[in-house]
Design an enzyme around this catalytic site. Sequence first.
Site, PDB file in Angstrom:
ATOM      1  N   SER A  68      -9.769  -7.824  -9.390  1.00  0.00           N
ATOM      2  CA  SER A  68      -9.091  -6.682  -8.763  1.00  0.00           C
ATOM      3  C   SER A  68      -8.537  -7.066  -7.399  1.00  0.00           C
ATOM      4  O   SER A  68      -9.141  -7.841  -6.664  1.00  0.00           O
ATOM      5  CB  SER A  68     -10.095  -5.534  -8.575  1.00  0.00           C
TER       6      SER A  68
ATOM      7  N   TYR B 292     -17.577  -2.260  -5.080  1.00  0.00           N
ATOM      8  CA  TYR B 292     -16.836  -2.664  -6.286  1.00  0.00           C
ATOM      9  C   TYR B 292     -16.070  -3.965  -6.026  1.00  0.00           C
ATOM     10  O   TYR B 292     -16.182  -4.932  -6.775  1.00  0.00           O
ATOM     11  CB  TYR B 292     -15.858  -1.561  -6.687  1.00  0.00           C
TER      12      TYR B 292
ATOM     13  N   LYS C  94     -16.564  -7.964  -7.573  1.00  0.00           N
ATOM     14  CA  LYS C  94     -15.487  -8.760  -8.180  1.00  0.00           C
ATOM     15  C   LYS C  94     -15.363 -10.113  -7.467  1.00  0.00           C
ATOM     16  O   LYS C  94     -15.164 -11.150  -8.105  1.00  0.00           O
ATOM     17  CB  LYS C  94     -14.153  -8.000  -8.104  1.00  0.00           C
TER      18      LYS C  94
HETATM   19  C1  WQD Z   1      -3.676   5.263  -4.870  1.00  0.00           C
HETATM   20  C2  WQD Z   1      -3.093   5.914  -3.625  1.00  0.00           C
HETATM   21  C3  WQD Z   1      -4.773   6.946  -2.257  1.00  0.00           C
HETATM   22  C4  WQD Z   1      -5.880  10.060  -5.111  1.00  0.00           C
HETATM   23  C5  WQD Z   1      -7.699   2.013  -7.501  1.00  0.00           C
HETATM   24  C6  WQD Z   1      -9.097   1.668  -7.689  1.00  0.00           C
HETATM   25  C7  WQD Z   1      -9.288   0.197  -7.642  1.00  0.00           C
HETATM   26  C8  WQD Z   1      -8.302  -0.534  -8.513  1.00  0.00           C
HETATM   27  C9  WQD Z   1      -6.884  -0.045  -8.325  1.00  0.00           C
HETATM   28  C10 WQD Z   1      -9.291  -1.488 -10.447  1.00  0.00           C
HETATM   29  C11 WQD Z   1      -3.957   5.674  -2.384  1.00  0.00           C
HETATM   30  C12 WQD Z   1      -3.811   7.994  -2.817  1.00  0.00           C
HETATM   31  C13 WQD Z   1      -5.248   8.967  -4.536  1.00  0.00           C
HETATM   32  C14 WQD Z   1      -5.730  11.340  -4.532  1.00  0.00           C
HETATM   33  C15 WQD Z   1      -4.324  10.393  -2.844  1.00  0.00           C
HETATM   34  N1  WQD Z   1      -8.687  -0.401  -9.864  1.00  0.00           N
HETATM   35  N2  WQD Z   1      -4.490   9.142  -3.424  1.00  0.00           N
HETATM   36  N3  WQD Z   1      -4.947  11.462  -3.414  1.00  0.00           N
HETATM   37  O1  WQD Z   1      -7.666   3.442  -4.498  1.00  0.00           O
HETATM   38  O2  WQD Z   1      -5.501   2.096  -4.542  1.00  0.00           O
HETATM   39  O3  WQD Z   1      -7.275   1.658  -6.215  1.00  0.00           O
HETATM   40  O4  WQD Z   1      -6.902   1.359  -8.460  1.00  0.00           O
HETATM   41  O5  WQD Z   1      -9.393  -2.590 -10.021  1.00  0.00           O
HETATM   42  O6  WQD Z   1     -10.588  -0.034  -8.097  1.00  0.00           O
HETATM   43  O7  WQD Z   1      -9.786   2.278  -6.627  1.00  0.00           O
HETATM   44  O8  WQD Z   1      -5.940   3.758  -6.342  1.00  0.00           O
HETATM   45  O9  WQD Z   1      -5.028   5.712  -7.492  1.00  0.00           O
HETATM   46  O10 WQD Z   1      -7.192   5.987  -6.188  1.00  0.00           O
HETATM   47  O11 WQD Z   1      -5.051   5.662  -4.957  1.00  0.00           O
HETATM   48  O12 WQD Z   1      -3.618  10.531  -1.824  1.00  0.00           O
HETATM   49  O13 WQD Z   1      -6.276  12.397  -4.989  1.00  0.00           O
HETATM   50  O14 WQD Z   1      -3.084   7.330  -3.817  1.00  0.00           O
HETATM   51  O15 WQD Z   1      -5.117   7.237  -0.903  1.00  0.00           O
HETATM   52  O16 WQD Z   1      -3.097   5.556  -1.276  1.00  0.00           O
HETATM   53  P1  WQD Z   1      -6.605   2.755  -5.276  1.00  0.00           P
HETATM   54  P2  WQD Z   1      -5.856   5.344  -6.303  1.00  0.00           P
END
Ligand code: WQD
Length: 336
Positions: free
Chosen positions: A126, A150, A154
Amino acid sequence: MADTILVTGGAGYVGSHVVVELAKAGYAPVVLDNFANSTPAVLPRLQALAGRPIPSVTADVRDAAALRAVFHDHPIAAVVHCAGLKAVGESQERPLAYYDVNVGGAIALAEVMGEAGVATLVFSSSATVYGQPDHLPVPEDAPLRPHSVYGRTKRVVEDFLRDLAKANDNWRIAILRYFNPAGAHSSGMLGEASRGKPANLVPLLCKIAAGELAELAIYGGDWPTADGTGVRDYLHVQDLAEGHVAAMRYLAKAHGAHTLNLGAGRGHSVMEVVAAFEKACGRTIAKAVAPRRPGDVAAYYADPARAAKLLEWRASRDLQVICADAWRWQRNGGRY
Ligand code: WQD
Protein backbone atom coordinates in the site's frame (compact mmCIF):
# COMPACT_ATOMS: atom_id res chain seq x y z
CA MET A 1 -1.70 -26.42 -19.18
CA ALA A 2 -2.49 -23.03 -17.60
CA ASP A 3 -0.40 -22.05 -14.59
CA THR A 4 -2.41 -22.38 -11.37
CA ILE A 5 -2.28 -19.19 -9.29
CA LEU A 6 -3.44 -19.09 -5.69
CA VAL A 7 -5.16 -15.78 -4.91
CA THR A 8 -5.47 -15.25 -1.16
CA GLY A 9 -8.32 -12.88 -0.39
CA GLY A 10 -9.62 -13.78 -3.85
CA ALA A 11 -13.25 -13.10 -2.86
CA GLY A 12 -12.45 -9.55 -1.74
CA TYR A 13 -12.72 -6.24 -3.58
CA VAL A 14 -9.28 -6.23 -5.24
CA GLY A 15 -8.77 -10.02 -5.12
CA SER A 16 -11.95 -10.77 -7.06
CA HIS A 17 -10.95 -8.40 -9.87
CA VAL A 18 -7.46 -9.96 -9.90
CA VAL A 19 -9.00 -13.45 -10.27
CA VAL A 20 -10.99 -12.35 -13.32
CA GLU A 21 -8.03 -10.66 -15.01
CA LEU A 22 -5.74 -13.65 -14.31
CA ALA A 23 -8.28 -15.99 -15.93
CA LYS A 24 -8.63 -13.65 -18.93
CA ALA A 25 -4.84 -13.77 -19.28
CA GLY A 26 -4.88 -17.58 -19.46
CA TYR A 27 -4.01 -18.46 -15.87
CA ALA A 28 -5.99 -20.87 -13.64
CA PRO A 29 -6.82 -19.00 -10.43
CA VAL A 30 -7.73 -20.71 -7.16
CA VAL A 31 -9.38 -18.59 -4.45
CA LEU A 32 -8.48 -18.85 -0.78
CA ASP A 33 -10.60 -16.68 1.51
CA ASN A 34 -11.96 -16.80 5.06
CA PHE A 35 -14.84 -14.52 4.03
CA ALA A 36 -14.24 -12.23 7.02
CA ASN A 37 -14.75 -9.22 4.76
CA SER A 38 -16.27 -10.84 1.68
CA THR A 39 -18.93 -13.40 0.74
CA PRO A 40 -19.02 -16.69 -1.20
CA ALA A 41 -21.83 -15.14 -3.24
CA VAL A 42 -19.13 -13.52 -5.40
CA LEU A 43 -17.80 -16.91 -6.56
CA PRO A 44 -20.40 -17.73 -9.24
CA ARG A 45 -19.91 -14.24 -10.67
CA LEU A 46 -16.17 -14.84 -10.85
CA GLN A 47 -16.76 -18.06 -12.79
CA ALA A 48 -19.17 -16.30 -15.14
CA LEU A 49 -16.75 -13.45 -15.84
CA ALA A 50 -13.71 -15.74 -16.00
CA GLY A 51 -15.42 -18.21 -18.31
CA ARG A 52 -13.89 -21.09 -16.38
CA PRO A 53 -14.39 -22.91 -13.06
CA ILE A 54 -12.73 -21.09 -10.17
CA PRO A 55 -11.96 -23.50 -7.30
CA SER A 56 -12.33 -21.93 -3.86
CA VAL A 57 -11.03 -22.87 -0.42
CA THR A 58 -12.43 -21.42 2.80
CA ALA A 59 -9.43 -20.86 5.04
CA ASP A 60 -7.52 -18.28 7.03
CA VAL A 61 -4.16 -17.36 5.55
CA ARG A 62 -2.57 -17.75 9.00
CA ASP A 63 -3.57 -21.45 9.05
CA ALA A 64 -0.43 -23.24 7.82
CA ALA A 65 -2.14 -26.66 7.85
CA ALA A 66 -4.92 -25.34 5.62
CA LEU A 67 -2.36 -23.73 3.32
CA ARG A 68 -0.42 -27.02 3.07
CA ALA A 69 -3.65 -28.79 2.08
CA VAL A 70 -4.27 -26.24 -0.68
CA PHE A 71 -0.75 -26.68 -2.05
CA HIS A 72 -1.24 -30.46 -1.87
CA ASP A 73 -4.57 -30.36 -3.68
CA HIS A 74 -3.68 -27.88 -6.42
CA PRO A 75 -0.56 -27.61 -8.68
CA ILE A 76 0.10 -24.04 -7.56
CA ALA A 77 2.81 -22.28 -9.58
CA ALA A 78 2.55 -18.82 -7.99
CA VAL A 79 0.62 -16.80 -5.43
CA VAL A 80 -1.08 -13.39 -5.37
CA HIS A 81 -1.41 -12.43 -1.71
CA CYS A 82 -4.34 -10.03 -1.17
CA ALA A 83 -5.72 -11.42 2.11
CA GLY A 84 -5.36 -8.98 4.98
CA LEU A 85 -6.98 -6.29 7.12
CA LYS A 86 -6.95 -2.88 5.43
CA ALA A 87 -8.90 -0.23 7.34
CA VAL A 88 -6.54 2.53 8.47
CA GLY A 89 -8.80 3.83 11.22
CA GLU A 90 -9.59 0.36 12.57
CA SER A 91 -5.89 -0.55 12.56
CA GLN A 92 -5.22 2.12 15.19
CA GLU A 93 -7.72 0.44 17.53
CA ARG A 94 -6.74 -3.19 16.76
CA PRO A 95 -2.94 -3.32 16.34
CA LEU A 96 -2.65 -6.93 17.54
CA ALA A 97 -5.18 -8.15 14.97
CA TYR A 98 -3.50 -6.17 12.19
CA TYR A 99 0.01 -7.45 12.93
CA ASP A 100 -1.29 -11.00 13.46
CA VAL A 101 -3.24 -11.16 10.19
CA ASN A 102 -1.10 -8.98 7.93
CA VAL A 103 2.35 -10.00 9.17
CA GLY A 104 1.56 -13.44 10.61
CA GLY A 105 -0.41 -14.35 7.51
CA ALA A 106 2.44 -13.39 5.18
CA ILE A 107 4.93 -15.42 7.22
CA ALA A 108 2.69 -18.51 7.27
CA LEU A 109 2.16 -18.21 3.52
CA ALA A 110 5.88 -17.82 2.76
CA GLU A 111 6.73 -20.80 4.96
CA VAL A 112 4.30 -23.09 3.15
CA MET A 113 5.37 -21.74 -0.25
CA GLY A 114 8.97 -22.57 0.68
CA GLU A 115 8.01 -26.11 1.71
CA ALA A 116 6.12 -26.57 -1.55
CA GLY A 117 8.95 -25.15 -3.67
CA VAL A 118 6.75 -22.29 -4.95
CA ALA A 119 8.80 -19.11 -5.16
CA THR A 120 6.73 -16.63 -7.20
CA LEU A 121 4.72 -14.15 -5.16
CA VAL A 122 2.82 -10.93 -5.95
CA PHE A 123 2.14 -9.05 -2.71
CA SER A 124 -0.57 -6.46 -2.07
CA SER A 125 1.20 -3.58 -0.37
CA SER A 126 0.00 0.00 0.00
CA ALA A 127 1.05 3.58 -0.69
CA THR A 128 0.23 4.29 2.93
CA VAL A 129 3.79 3.09 3.65
CA TYR A 130 4.94 6.54 2.44
CA GLY A 131 2.99 8.60 4.99
CA GLN A 132 3.14 12.25 3.87
CA PRO A 133 5.77 12.35 1.13
CA ASP A 134 8.27 15.23 0.94
CA HIS A 135 7.90 15.48 -2.82
CA LEU A 136 5.17 14.63 -5.32
CA PRO A 137 4.74 12.49 -7.33
CA VAL A 138 6.04 9.71 -5.06
CA PRO A 139 8.77 7.41 -6.43
CA GLU A 140 9.39 3.95 -4.93
CA ASP A 141 12.65 5.09 -3.28
CA ALA A 142 10.91 7.81 -1.24
CA PRO A 143 11.34 7.42 2.54
CA LEU A 144 8.85 5.06 4.22
CA ARG A 145 7.13 6.86 7.11
CA PRO A 146 3.76 5.17 7.55
CA HIS A 147 1.35 7.12 9.77
CA SER A 148 -0.85 4.15 10.68
CA VAL A 149 -0.60 0.67 12.14
CA TYR A 150 -1.96 -0.61 8.83
CA GLY A 151 0.83 1.10 6.89
CA ARG A 152 3.43 -0.18 9.36
CA THR A 153 2.25 -3.78 8.93
CA LYS A 154 2.67 -3.40 5.18
CA ARG A 155 6.19 -2.00 5.64
CA VAL A 156 7.13 -4.94 7.90
CA VAL A 157 5.92 -7.47 5.32
CA GLU A 158 7.76 -5.62 2.55
CA ASP A 159 11.01 -5.77 4.54
CA PHE A 160 10.40 -9.45 5.30
CA LEU A 161 9.90 -10.25 1.62
CA ARG A 162 12.98 -8.29 0.55
CA ASP A 163 15.00 -10.20 3.18
CA LEU A 164 13.63 -13.51 1.88
CA ALA A 165 14.75 -12.65 -1.64
CA LYS A 166 18.23 -11.65 -0.38
CA ALA A 167 18.58 -14.97 1.48
CA ASN A 168 17.53 -17.16 -1.44
CA ASP A 169 17.67 -16.04 -5.05
CA ASN A 170 15.01 -18.54 -6.11
CA TRP A 171 12.39 -16.05 -4.89
CA ARG A 172 10.58 -13.96 -7.47
CA ILE A 173 8.58 -11.30 -5.63
CA ALA A 174 6.61 -8.26 -6.81
CA ILE A 175 5.66 -5.84 -4.03
CA LEU A 176 2.82 -3.71 -5.39
CA ARG A 177 2.09 -0.43 -3.59
CA TYR A 178 -1.55 0.33 -4.29
CA PHE A 179 -2.57 3.97 -4.29
CA ASN A 180 -6.34 4.46 -3.98
CA PRO A 181 -8.21 1.56 -5.57
CA ALA A 182 -11.68 2.69 -6.64
CA GLY A 183 -14.51 1.92 -9.03
CA ALA A 184 -15.97 -1.43 -10.02
CA HIS A 185 -15.90 -3.99 -12.82
CA SER A 186 -17.36 -2.51 -16.03
CA SER A 187 -19.84 -5.42 -16.20
CA GLY A 188 -21.53 -4.15 -13.02
CA MET A 189 -21.16 -7.64 -11.54
CA LEU A 190 -18.23 -6.99 -9.16
CA GLY A 191 -17.52 -4.10 -6.84
CA GLU A 192 -16.80 -2.90 -3.35
CA ALA A 193 -19.19 -4.59 -0.90
CA SER A 194 -17.76 -3.63 2.49
CA ARG A 195 -19.70 -4.66 5.57
CA GLY A 196 -21.24 -1.69 7.35
CA LYS A 197 -20.60 1.97 6.48
CA PRO A 198 -17.80 2.34 3.92
CA ALA A 199 -14.69 4.25 5.05
CA ASN A 200 -13.44 5.21 1.59
CA LEU A 201 -14.59 8.21 -0.43
CA VAL A 202 -15.96 6.64 -3.62
CA PRO A 203 -18.12 3.94 -2.01
CA LEU A 204 -19.40 6.60 0.41
CA LEU A 205 -20.45 8.79 -2.54
CA CYS A 206 -22.31 5.77 -3.97
CA LYS A 207 -24.29 5.32 -0.76
CA ILE A 208 -25.05 9.04 -0.47
CA ALA A 209 -26.27 9.22 -4.09
CA ALA A 210 -28.41 6.12 -3.46
CA GLY A 211 -29.99 7.79 -0.41
CA GLU A 212 -28.50 5.25 1.99
CA LEU A 213 -26.37 7.92 3.70
CA ALA A 214 -27.24 11.59 4.24
CA GLU A 215 -24.20 13.68 3.40
CA LEU A 216 -20.45 13.63 2.88
CA ALA A 217 -18.28 14.96 5.70
CA ILE A 218 -15.29 16.48 3.92
CA TYR A 219 -12.37 15.81 6.26
CA GLY A 220 -10.67 19.16 6.18
CA GLY A 221 -11.15 22.12 3.88
CA ASP A 222 -7.86 23.79 4.81
CA TRP A 223 -5.26 21.36 3.54
CA PRO A 224 -2.31 22.90 1.61
CA THR A 225 -3.88 21.88 -1.73
CA ALA A 226 -5.41 23.85 -4.62
CA ASP A 227 -8.96 23.76 -3.21
CA GLY A 228 -8.11 22.91 0.41
CA THR A 229 -9.37 19.32 0.26
CA GLY A 230 -7.33 16.12 0.32
CA VAL A 231 -5.65 14.91 -2.86
CA ARG A 232 -5.25 11.24 -3.75
CA ASP A 233 -4.33 9.02 -6.71
CA TYR A 234 -7.52 7.13 -7.58
CA LEU A 235 -6.80 3.96 -9.53
CA HIS A 236 -9.53 1.97 -11.27
CA VAL A 237 -9.68 -1.49 -9.70
CA GLN A 238 -9.53 -3.15 -13.15
CA ASP A 239 -6.36 -1.19 -13.97
CA LEU A 240 -5.02 -2.38 -10.63
CA ALA A 241 -5.95 -5.99 -11.40
CA GLU A 242 -4.29 -5.74 -14.82
CA GLY A 243 -1.18 -4.53 -13.01
CA HIS A 244 -1.10 -7.83 -11.10
CA VAL A 245 -1.18 -9.80 -14.35
CA ALA A 246 1.63 -7.65 -15.73
CA ALA A 247 3.63 -8.29 -12.54
CA MET A 248 3.05 -12.06 -12.79
CA ARG A 249 4.30 -12.00 -16.38
CA TYR A 250 7.35 -9.96 -15.35
CA LEU A 251 8.27 -12.42 -12.60
CA ALA A 252 8.43 -15.22 -15.15
CA LYS A 253 11.72 -13.67 -16.25
CA ALA A 254 12.95 -11.80 -13.14
CA HIS A 255 14.36 -13.09 -9.87
CA GLY A 256 14.55 -11.11 -6.63
CA ALA A 257 12.17 -8.63 -5.02
CA HIS A 258 10.77 -5.73 -7.07
CA THR A 259 8.83 -2.86 -5.47
CA LEU A 260 6.39 -1.02 -7.73
CA ASN A 261 3.90 1.83 -7.37
CA LEU A 262 0.53 1.04 -8.89
CA GLY A 263 -1.16 4.39 -9.32
CA ALA A 264 -2.55 6.54 -12.12
CA GLY A 265 0.20 9.13 -11.53
CA ARG A 266 -2.26 12.01 -11.07
CA GLY A 267 -3.96 13.47 -8.00
CA HIS A 268 -7.59 14.51 -7.59
CA SER A 269 -9.02 16.47 -4.65
CA VAL A 270 -12.13 15.44 -2.75
CA MET A 271 -14.06 18.25 -4.46
CA GLU A 272 -12.93 17.06 -7.90
CA VAL A 273 -14.06 13.51 -7.08
CA VAL A 274 -17.43 14.79 -5.85
CA ALA A 275 -17.89 16.80 -9.08
CA ALA A 276 -16.99 13.79 -11.24
CA PHE A 277 -19.31 11.57 -9.26
CA GLU A 278 -22.23 14.05 -9.52
CA LYS A 279 -21.68 14.06 -13.29
CA ALA A 280 -21.69 10.24 -13.35
CA CYS A 281 -24.85 9.80 -11.27
CA GLY A 282 -26.76 12.92 -12.29
CA ARG A 283 -27.47 13.78 -8.67
CA THR A 284 -26.18 16.38 -6.20
CA ILE A 285 -24.09 15.13 -3.29
CA ALA A 286 -24.90 16.82 0.04
CA LYS A 287 -21.64 17.73 1.72
CA ALA A 288 -20.19 19.74 4.59
CA VAL A 289 -16.65 20.48 5.66
CA ALA A 290 -15.70 18.64 8.87
CA PRO A 291 -12.53 18.44 10.97
CA ARG A 292 -9.55 16.57 9.55
CA ARG A 293 -9.52 12.76 10.08
CA PRO A 294 -6.68 11.51 12.34
CA GLY A 295 -3.97 9.84 10.26
CA ASP A 296 -4.91 11.63 7.05
CA VAL A 297 -2.28 13.42 5.01
CA ALA A 298 -2.79 16.32 2.60
CA ALA A 299 -1.79 14.84 -0.71
CA TYR A 300 -0.10 11.96 -2.41
CA TYR A 301 -0.04 10.49 -5.87
CA ALA A 302 2.25 8.05 -7.62
CA ASP A 303 5.24 8.29 -9.87
CA PRO A 304 4.31 5.19 -11.92
CA ALA A 305 7.36 5.26 -14.20
CA ARG A 306 8.93 2.05 -12.88
CA ALA A 307 5.75 0.02 -13.48
CA ALA A 308 5.53 1.51 -16.97
CA LYS A 309 9.12 0.52 -17.69
CA LEU A 310 9.35 -2.90 -16.04
CA LEU A 311 5.76 -4.13 -16.38
CA GLU A 312 4.77 -2.15 -19.47
CA TRP A 313 1.68 -1.25 -17.41
CA ARG A 314 -0.17 2.07 -17.18
CA ALA A 315 -3.59 3.01 -15.82
CA SER A 316 -5.97 3.52 -18.73
CA ARG A 317 -9.26 4.41 -16.98
CA ASP A 318 -9.70 8.00 -15.69
CA LEU A 319 -11.69 9.43 -12.76
CA GLN A 320 -14.87 9.76 -14.80
CA VAL A 321 -14.75 6.05 -15.73
CA ILE A 322 -14.09 5.17 -12.07
CA CYS A 323 -17.18 7.13 -11.00
CA ALA A 324 -19.38 5.75 -13.80
CA ASP A 325 -18.38 2.15 -13.04
CA ALA A 326 -18.83 2.67 -9.27
CA TRP A 327 -22.29 4.14 -9.84
CA ARG A 328 -23.31 1.25 -12.15
CA TRP A 329 -22.33 -1.20 -9.38
CA GLN A 330 -24.35 0.81 -6.85
CA ARG A 331 -27.38 0.90 -9.15
CA ASN A 332 -27.13 -2.91 -9.41
CA GLY A 333 -27.47 -3.02 -5.64
CA GLY A 334 -23.88 -2.50 -4.59
CA ARG A 335 -23.76 -5.84 -2.78
CA TYR A 336 -23.63 -9.61 -3.43
C1 WQD B 1 -9.69 9.66 0.30
C2 WQD B 1 -9.81 11.16 0.51
C3 WQD B 1 -10.04 11.74 2.83
C4 WQD B 1 -13.95 9.89 3.42
C5 WQD B 1 -7.48 4.49 1.74
C6 WQD B 1 -7.13 3.52 2.77
C7 WQD B 1 -5.76 3.00 2.55
C8 WQD B 1 -5.54 2.56 1.13
C9 WQD B 1 -6.03 3.58 0.12
C10 WQD B 1 -5.39 0.20 0.89
C11 WQD B 1 -9.01 11.65 1.72
C12 WQD B 1 -11.30 12.11 2.05
C13 WQD B 1 -12.77 10.32 2.82
C14 WQD B 1 -14.88 10.84 3.89
C15 WQD B 1 -13.45 12.60 3.14
N1 WQD B 1 -6.18 1.32 0.92
N2 WQD B 1 -12.54 11.65 2.69
N3 WQD B 1 -14.60 12.17 3.73
O1 WQD B 1 -7.54 7.37 3.39
O2 WQD B 1 -6.52 7.99 1.14
O3 WQD B 1 -6.67 5.62 1.83
O4 WQD B 1 -7.35 3.91 0.47
O5 WQD B 1 -4.20 0.14 0.85
O6 WQD B 1 -5.62 1.90 3.41
O7 WQD B 1 -7.18 4.23 3.99
O8 WQD B 1 -8.74 6.86 1.21
O9 WQD B 1 -11.06 7.01 0.47
O10 WQD B 1 -10.59 7.06 2.97
O11 WQD B 1 -9.97 9.02 1.56
O12 WQD B 1 -13.21 13.81 3.01
O13 WQD B 1 -15.98 10.53 4.46
O14 WQD B 1 -11.18 11.46 0.81
O15 WQD B 1 -9.71 12.75 3.78
O16 WQD B 1 -8.52 12.93 1.42
P1 WQD B 1 -7.33 7.06 1.96
P2 WQD B 1 -10.17 7.44 1.59
